[in-house]
Enzyme design. Sequence first.
Site, mmCIF file in Angstrom:
data_model
loop_
_atom_site.group_PDB
_atom_site.id
_atom_site.type_symbol
_atom_site.label_atom_id
_atom_site.label_comp_id
_atom_site.label_asym_id
_atom_site.label_seq_id
_atom_site.Cartn_x
_atom_site.Cartn_y
_atom_site.Cartn_z
ATOM 1 N N SER A 1 41.859 40.591 15.518
ATOM 2 C CA SER A 1 42.030 41.386 14.301
ATOM 3 C C SER A 1 42.311 40.492 13.104
ATOM 4 O O SER A 1 42.924 39.422 13.234
ATOM 5 C CB SER A 1 43.190 42.368 14.498
ATOM 6 N N TYR B 1 51.699 44.368 16.199
ATOM 7 C CA TYR B 1 50.273 44.458 16.510
ATOM 8 C C TYR B 1 49.596 43.112 16.283
ATOM 9 O O TYR B 1 48.858 42.614 17.146
ATOM 10 C CB TYR B 1 49.616 45.536 15.650
#
Length: 356
Positions: A144, A169
């Site tokens: 990501s 995350y």
Amino acid sequence: MKKVPVELNGKTILVTGSPGFIGTYLVIRLLKELQSGTVISFDSMNDYYEVSLKEWRLQQIDKAAAASPVKHIFIRGNLADKELVRRVFRDYRPAVVVNLAAQAGVRYSIDHPDAYIESNLIGFYQILEACRAYPVEHLVYASSSSVYGGNKKVPFSVEDKVDHPVSLYAATKKSDELLAHSYAKLYSIPSTGLRFFTVYGPAGRPDMFYYSATRRLAAGQKIRIFNFGNMRRDFTYIDDIVEGILRVMRGAPETLLGEDGLPLPPYAIYNIGGGQPENLLDFVATLQEELVRAGILPEDYDFEGHRELVGMQPGDVPVTYADSSALEEDYGFRPSIGIREGLRAFARWYKDYYAK
């Protein structure tokens, strides 16, 4: 970086996180383009967002499979289930694995950390261990843009240090990259990580801003625009993401010898982003215009009356900006679909989906 060609036809390909958003589009593309082989979808179908949307996506996969010479198998299960993952690898022996399954969302990780540890760390570890036990030609996995954290240097390059994540995350995604590197080094598992930049499009994740904003606007509610609109995002349309994944799948990192005569890990990381960050207020304006065009909002909709400018929220960053030059150099591809085209396709899908 030199690549080892990987033939996808006639192979078994495992895609975890399908029928998630990106996984669905990738599986359908494989079913339409390949002439032989087997594609396996693997997902827990959890209720992070409405399961009905995942079921609708699975129906679209089934339709594509019915018209394809390629066999499709759906396995419902938890990626952290060691025995299940091992059984899938033992029974089907996938040649290529695309790990898209993950607990997504920056803000959700603040209040639900357990879900991220289970899926993003333990789940990915089980994939790596299975690839070790049953060798694969190529492991491609989702990272990501969040790993860049609050990096001030733009555009973000895969050569940048990413040691200061601002959300759990992001920390799990950076951890996945490190785990993949160690397994590539120790066990020569050809691995490629892809740092996705704000993926959007039809049938996307309802927790993403463009989708949740559409819902609120259609219901006559206000949308909150964070950091008072002083944000820029490198939005990447789903078709560009899938094209990038497919190209990467077909070229695995080569195992080379280092100066010391020892093998170097067959490992690579790439950004997939358009390289054209959009101002958030401009993005919202385009979204609203396309919602009017699609008939979701009326012509005389009061845009200004339905916007609320608020401060930054925890875990967020003011800008994302991809340097995708390495992807272009090694695979001849750079995302190019603009937000007008992408949001128009989303608005049309949204009207049709919710009308039904």
